[in-house]
Design a protein around this motif. Structure first.
Motif, PDB file in Angstrom:
ATOM      1  N   GLY A  80       0.792  -0.935   0.188  1.00  0.00           N
ATOM      2  CA  GLY A  80      -0.219   0.061   0.084  1.00  0.00           C
ATOM      3  C   GLY A  80       0.708   1.111  -0.117  1.00  0.00           C
ATOM      4  N   VAL A  81       2.003   0.735   0.506  1.00  0.00           N
ATOM      5  CA  VAL A  81       2.862   2.233   0.655  1.00  0.00           C
ATOM      6  C   VAL A  81       3.074   3.400  -0.908  1.00  0.00           C
ATOM      7  CG1 VAL A  81       5.718   1.145  -0.043  1.00  0.00           C
ATOM      8  CG2 VAL A  81       4.880   3.257   1.166  1.00  0.00           C
ATOM      9  N   ALA A  82       3.143   2.532  -2.781  1.00  0.00           N
ATOM     10  CA  ALA A  82       3.341   3.067  -3.090  1.00  0.00           C
ATOM     11  C   ALA A  82       2.261   3.970  -3.686  1.00  0.00           C
ATOM     12  CB  ALA A  82       3.558   1.734  -4.697  1.00  0.00           C
ATOM     13  N   LEU A  83       0.682   2.875  -3.300  1.00  0.00           N
ATOM     14  CA  LEU A  83      -0.182   3.596  -4.106  1.00  0.00           C
ATOM     15  C   LEU A  83      -0.490   4.775  -2.809  1.00  0.00           C
ATOM     16  CD1 LEU A  83      -2.886   0.562  -3.177  1.00  0.00           C
ATOM     17  CD2 LEU A  83      -2.006   1.630  -5.305  1.00  0.00           C
ATOM     18  N   CYS A  84      -0.402   4.863  -1.370  1.00  0.00           N
ATOM     19  CA  CYS A  84      -0.034   6.332  -0.448  1.00  0.00           C
ATOM     20  C   CYS A  84       1.251   7.327  -0.944  1.00  0.00           C
ATOM     21  CB  CYS A  84       0.245   6.337   0.243  1.00  0.00           C
ATOM     22  SG  CYS A  84      -0.879   5.163   1.152  1.00  0.00           S
ATOM     23  N   GLY A  85       1.825   7.033  -1.590  1.00  0.00           N
ATOM     24  CA  GLY A  85       2.202   7.792  -2.719  1.00  0.00           C
ATOM     25  C   GLY A  85       2.527   8.292  -4.162  1.00  0.00           C
ATOM     26  N   THR A  86       1.979   7.314  -4.471  1.00  0.00           N
ATOM     27  CA  THR A  86       1.122   8.220  -5.777  1.00  0.00           C
ATOM     28  C   THR A  86       0.098   9.102  -5.624  1.00  0.00           C
ATOM     29  OG1 THR A  86       1.382   6.282  -6.880  1.00  0.00           O
ATOM     30  CG2 THR A  86      -0.562   6.999  -7.569  1.00  0.00           C
ATOM     31  N   LEU A  87      -0.561   9.037  -4.305  1.00  0.00           N
ATOM     32  CA  LEU A  87      -1.861   9.466  -3.671  1.00  0.00           C
ATOM     33  C   LEU A  87      -1.389  11.324  -3.911  1.00  0.00           C
ATOM     34  CD1 LEU A  87      -5.180   9.304  -1.843  1.00  0.00           C
ATOM     35  CD2 LEU A  87      -3.398  10.936  -1.312  1.00  0.00           C
ATOM     36  N   ALA A  88      -0.052  10.953  -3.611  1.00  0.00           N
ATOM     37  CA  ALA A  88       0.524  12.323  -3.276  1.00  0.00           C
ATOM     38  C   ALA A  88       1.038  13.208  -4.050  1.00  0.00           C
ATOM     39  CB  ALA A  88       1.701  12.936  -1.692  1.00  0.00           C
ATOM     40  N   GLY A  89       1.330  12.336  -4.596  1.00  0.00           N
ATOM     41  CA  GLY A  89       1.950  13.163  -6.021  1.00  0.00           C
ATOM     42  C   GLY A  89       1.027  13.321  -6.280  1.00  0.00           C
ATOM     43  N   GLN A  90       0.073  12.972  -7.188  1.00  0.00           N
ATOM     44  CA  GLN A  90      -1.416  13.062  -8.279  1.00  0.00           C
ATOM     45  C   GLN A  90      -1.098  14.424  -7.560  1.00  0.00           C
ATOM     46  OE1 GLN A  90      -3.527   9.663  -7.150  1.00  0.00           O
ATOM     47  NE2 GLN A  90      -3.350   8.888  -9.317  1.00  0.00           N
ATOM     48  N   LEU A  91      -1.887  15.137  -6.453  1.00  0.00           N
ATOM     49  CA  LEU A  91      -2.152  16.084  -6.255  1.00  0.00           C
ATOM     50  C   LEU A  91      -0.792  16.819  -5.748  1.00  0.00           C
ATOM     51  CD1 LEU A  91      -3.584  15.619  -2.329  1.00  0.00           C
ATOM     52  CD2 LEU A  91      -4.511  16.136  -4.578  1.00  0.00           C
ATOM     53  N   PHE A  92       0.737  17.089  -5.417  1.00  0.00           N
ATOM     54  CA  PHE A  92       1.537  17.694  -6.289  1.00  0.00           C
ATOM     55  C   PHE A  92       1.781  18.229  -7.929  1.00  0.00           C
ATOM     56  CE2 PHE A  92       5.857  18.279  -6.705  1.00  0.00           C
ATOM     57  CZ  PHE A  92       5.770  19.607  -5.361  1.00  0.00           C
ATOM     58  N   PHE A  93       2.184  16.824  -7.482  1.00  0.00           N
ATOM     59  CA  PHE A  93       2.484  17.495  -9.887  1.00  0.00           C
ATOM     60  C   PHE A  93       0.690  18.033 -10.371  1.00  0.00           C
ATOM     61  CE2 PHE A  93       5.614  14.316  -8.091  1.00  0.00           C
ATOM     62  CZ  PHE A  93       7.290  14.981  -8.512  1.00  0.00           C
ATOM     63  N   ILE A 146       4.972   7.939  -9.573  1.00  0.00           N
ATOM     64  CA  ILE A 146       3.721   7.967 -10.623  1.00  0.00           C
ATOM     65  C   ILE A 146       2.820   8.315 -10.283  1.00  0.00           C
ATOM     66  CG2 ILE A 146       2.483   5.951 -10.072  1.00  0.00           C
ATOM     67  CD1 ILE A 146       4.612   3.886  -9.792  1.00  0.00           C
ATOM     68  N   GLY A 147       2.325   9.340  -9.403  1.00  0.00           N
ATOM     69  CA  GLY A 147       1.482   9.679  -9.686  1.00  0.00           C
ATOM     70  C   GLY A 147       1.378  11.116  -9.983  1.00  0.00           C
ATOM     71  N   GLY A 148       2.817  11.608  -9.940  1.00  0.00           N
ATOM     72  CA  GLY A 148       2.904  12.959 -11.140  1.00  0.00           C
ATOM     73  C   GLY A 148       2.108  12.426 -12.830  1.00  0.00           C
ATOM     74  N   ASP A 149       2.867  11.539 -13.405  1.00  0.00           N
ATOM     75  CA  ASP A 149       2.346  10.914 -15.004  1.00  0.00           C
ATOM     76  C   ASP A 149       1.064  11.337 -14.949  1.00  0.00           C
ATOM     77  OD1 ASP A 149       4.519  10.137 -15.859  1.00  0.00           O
ATOM     78  OD2 ASP A 149       3.965   9.314 -16.809  1.00  0.00           O
ATOM     79  N   TYR A 150       0.435  10.747 -13.743  1.00  0.00           N
ATOM     80  CA  TYR A 150      -1.324  10.784 -14.381  1.00  0.00           C
ATOM     81  C   TYR A 150      -1.693  12.373 -14.683  1.00  0.00           C
ATOM     82  CZ  TYR A 150      -2.764   5.913 -12.605  1.00  0.00           C
ATOM     83  OH  TYR A 150      -1.964   4.852 -12.200  1.00  0.00           O
ATOM     84  N   PRO A 151      -1.873  13.826 -13.737  1.00  0.00           N
ATOM     85  CA  PRO A 151      -2.319  14.874 -14.926  1.00  0.00           C
ATOM     86  C   PRO A 151      -1.470  15.722 -15.344  1.00  0.00           C
ATOM     87  CG  PRO A 151      -1.300  14.941 -12.211  1.00  0.00           C
ATOM     88  CD  PRO A 151      -1.418  13.247 -12.180  1.00  0.00           C
ATOM     89  N   LEU A 152       0.269  15.391 -15.629  1.00  0.00           N
ATOM     90  CA  LEU A 152       0.114  15.719 -16.466  1.00  0.00           C
ATOM     91  C   LEU A 152       0.525  15.150 -17.743  1.00  0.00           C
ATOM     92  CD1 LEU A 152       4.038  15.927 -14.181  1.00  0.00           C
ATOM     93  CD2 LEU A 152       2.409  17.766 -14.496  1.00  0.00           C
ATOM     94  N   SER A 153       0.601  13.496 -17.759  1.00  0.00           N
ATOM     95  CA  SER A 153       0.494  12.635 -19.347  1.00  0.00           C
ATOM     96  C   SER A 153      -0.897  13.000 -19.671  1.00  0.00           C
ATOM     97  CB  SER A 153       0.553  10.961 -18.606  1.00  0.00           C
ATOM     98  OG  SER A 153       2.235  10.962 -18.537  1.00  0.00           O
ATOM     99  N   ALA A 154      -1.849  12.887 -19.010  1.00  0.00           N
ATOM    100  CA  ALA A 154      -3.514  13.826 -19.272  1.00  0.00           C
ATOM    101  C   ALA A 154      -3.990  14.707 -19.910  1.00  0.00           C
ATOM    102  CB  ALA A 154      -4.417  12.928 -18.165  1.00  0.00           C
ATOM    103  N   THR A 155      -2.900  15.452 -18.931  1.00  0.00           N
ATOM    104  CA  THR A 155      -3.177  16.852 -19.680  1.00  0.00           C
ATOM    105  C   THR A 155      -2.421  17.181 -20.819  1.00  0.00           C
ATOM    106  OG1 THR A 155      -3.742  17.574 -17.226  1.00  0.00           O
ATOM    107  CG2 THR A 155      -2.825  19.300 -19.015  1.00  0.00           C
ATOM    108  N   ILE A 156      -1.320  16.964 -20.990  1.00  0.00           N
ATOM    109  CA  ILE A 156      -0.741  17.124 -21.713  1.00  0.00           C
ATOM    110  C   ILE A 156      -0.705  16.652 -23.345  1.00  0.00           C
ATOM    111  CG2 ILE A 156       2.278  16.176 -23.464  1.00  0.00           C
ATOM    112  CD1 ILE A 156       3.850  16.646 -20.354  1.00  0.00           C
TER     113      ILE A 156
END
Length: 547
Positions: A80-93, A146-156
């Motif tokens: 689960g720790v990677a999922l928690c990191g992903t959540l934080a990365g999605q918000l930050f990036f 990994i979390g940062g890739d969600y909003p950035l890749s989708a938006t780009i």
């Protein structure tokens, strides 16, 4: 007040992008952004192929007379720790992509993934606790990238695309996840086969000590480190991508640079005479720069953001809960026998093979059916029917689970006799086919289209983070909830729960909630991003109104 000529030229650039023909650069962008998602899925799903191996290597207790397993708290942390990191990365990036530009922070996510993938394989410690602690530390930061890739890749990808094929392009980026899952399984199969051939060991019930070769420790480490390769291969191309024209024109207010960038990569030409004529017509004035927490945003987009976030949350609760009945499916069809009947490396091989088969049969096809149809039948219909059929499948499993699965065989309790195994497998596969030909794809696509350019990445990050919160609930909350309600019948180390049938009923209701919240999300097919986000107030007499 902004210069009218500047804004009209900016609108001309964006209108040309919307009408641009599909070109080689579109496909190049899909590969560049998609390889990030390939890596994301590889890193997130590779842990499931070696989690049992980690238990055998670090938590074997001879007194229990069975293969070692990760204690519930350690299993929850490692998975689960990677999922928690992903959540934080999605918000930050997500926030950083709007604040500093998509391009400036896009490469950072890959750097994080490259270094933390390698570091995960080099996890160290003098004890099992030490190794798991450092592994969790590195996997958190892996998830952050990994979390940062969600909003950035989708938006780009959304901002590069024309409006005719935008859904397919953004969906194709997300569909690379299927190949990432498949590759994680394939690498696990290859590594386990190589090491098993070199250090062939007996099954646990033949020789408990020798069944786990010490060299098997290299398998999970190499598996994690291979995740750095696809990210490293695309890093150069990612940092060479120009900033999106929509960010440059609408947020940076530099339409000249936006035009030049797009002329280079999309081979379109912005005629100076035509631009001059545009400025003589009615000007297009930008809307007020209302913020995310303003009443104006709440009025225009608040309901849409709630719809996107809740649908993604509900989807991931169900999507990541597959572990609830995955082991019963695999045991019913004989893909994975009892742990005692396998060596450690054979278990990795069989788990990897089962994961690959599921990906081939349901996961990968579901993604690409969405890509093929999303710009034809629309996002809304695909999401609605996906939630509907997921709800239906969950209800069937709820009320007929044990009849479909069968009962433990008298001669081998690790297998199931009776039941309807063909129907059991079919319903299992259909659940995840309709997740991918449904809300798993559309919840990624739509938030990259609905919101104003200056808040697009942020809102996508918020929606995605809601999804990862649902993933945490689905993967771990329901793992505990699905335990038997009768003391002594639950898995070792777990407290009693509400049972598998009641858990499946809750999941069916969860999917049903997602179905109804889909009505808060509008159809985006065939509309420009500026029309959907309300980036312009009005247009000249030859254009359609934007709101």
């Amino acid at each position: 007040m902004a210069d009218p000529g500047h804004e009209d030229v900016g609108r001309e650039v964006l209108r040309t992008l919307d009408k641009a023909k599909t070109q080689a650069y579109h496909f190049k962008s899909i590969v560049i952004a998609g390889m990030g998602f390939f890596t994301d899925a590889y890193d997130l799903f590779s842990i499931s192929t070696v989690a049992k191996l980690l238990g055998r290597l670090y938590y074997y207790d001879p007194a229990l007379k069975k293969p070692g397993t990760l204690p519930p708290n350690v299993a929850a942390a490692v998975n689960g720790v990677a999922l928690c990191g992903t959540l934080a990365g999605q918000l930050f990036f997500g926030w950083a992509g709007d604040k500093f530009g998509r391009k400036k922070v896009y490469g950072i996510t890959l750097i994080l993934m490259i270094f933390t993938s390698i570091a995960s394989g080099l996890s160290f410690g003098a004890s099992a606790t030490g190794v798991m602690t450092t592994l969790c530390f590195f996997r958190f930061w892996l998830g952050f990238g990994i979390g940062g890739d969600y909003p950035l890749s989708a938006t780009i990808m959304s901002e590069y695309s024309n409006k005719k094929t935008r859904g397919a392009f953004v969906g194709a980026v997300f569909a690379m996840q299927g190949f990432g899952i498949l590759s994680a399984a394939a690498v696990a199969i290859i590594l386990s086969s190589i090491f098993d051939a070199a250090f062939n060991r007996p099954a646990f019930n033949v020789d408990p000590i020798r069944s786990t070769a010490p060299q098997a420790d290299y398998v999970w480490r190499l598996l994690f480190m291979f995740g750095a390769l696809p990210a490293a291969a695309t890093y150069y191309y990612r940092i060479r991508m120009p900033e999106t024209a929509r960010y440059t024109a609408l947020i940076a207010k530099n339409t000249e640079k936006a035009a030049k960038d797009m002329e280079k990569v999309l081979h379109v030409h912005f005629d100076a005479q035509k631009q001059s004529e545009v400025t003589e017509r009615k000007s297009v004035s930008s809307k007020a720069d209302y913020g995310l927490f303003s009443a104006e945003f709440a009025r225009r987009h608040g309901t849409q953001l709630v719809g996107c976030a809740v649908c993604w949350f509900m989807l991931d609760v169900a999507f990541y809960s597959q572990n609830l009945f995955q082991k019963d499916v695999f045991s019913a069809v004989g893909w994975i026998p009892s742990a005692k009947k396998m060596s450690a490396l054979e278990e990795v091989f069989r788990i990897g093979r089962a994961q690959a088969l599921v990906a081939l049969v349901s996961t990968v096809p579901g993604y690409w059916v969405t890509v093929a149809l999303v710009d034809t039948i629309g996002r809304w219909i695909i999401q609605l029917q996906g939630f509907f059929f997921m709800t239906l499948c969950m209800f069937v499993l709820t009320f007929d689970y044990y009849n479909l699965r069968g009962s433990p065989c008298p001669t081998d309790s690790s297998k199931f006799c009776g039941g309807n195994h063909l129907a059991f497998i079919a319903i299992y596969a259909l659940t995840f086919f309709f997740a991918n030909f449904g809300p798993n794809a559309t919840t990624f696509i739509v938030p990259a289209e609905l919101f104003p350019a200056r808040l697009r990445s942020t809102c996508h990050g918020i929606s995605a983070a809601a999804g990862k919160a649902g993933a945490i609930v689905g993967a771990f909350g329901f793992l505990y909830a699905s335990q038997s309600a009768h003391e002594g019948k639950q898995d070792h180390g777990y407290p009693t729960g509400i049972g598998i049938k009641k858990s499946l009923l809750v999941l069916a209701i969860t999917n049903c909630i997602g179905f109804f919240f889909t009505f808060l999300v509008p159809e985006t097919k065939g509309k420009s991003l500026e029309e959907l986000g309300g980036d312009f107030e009005d247009v000249d007499e030859n254009d359609q109104p934007t709101r």
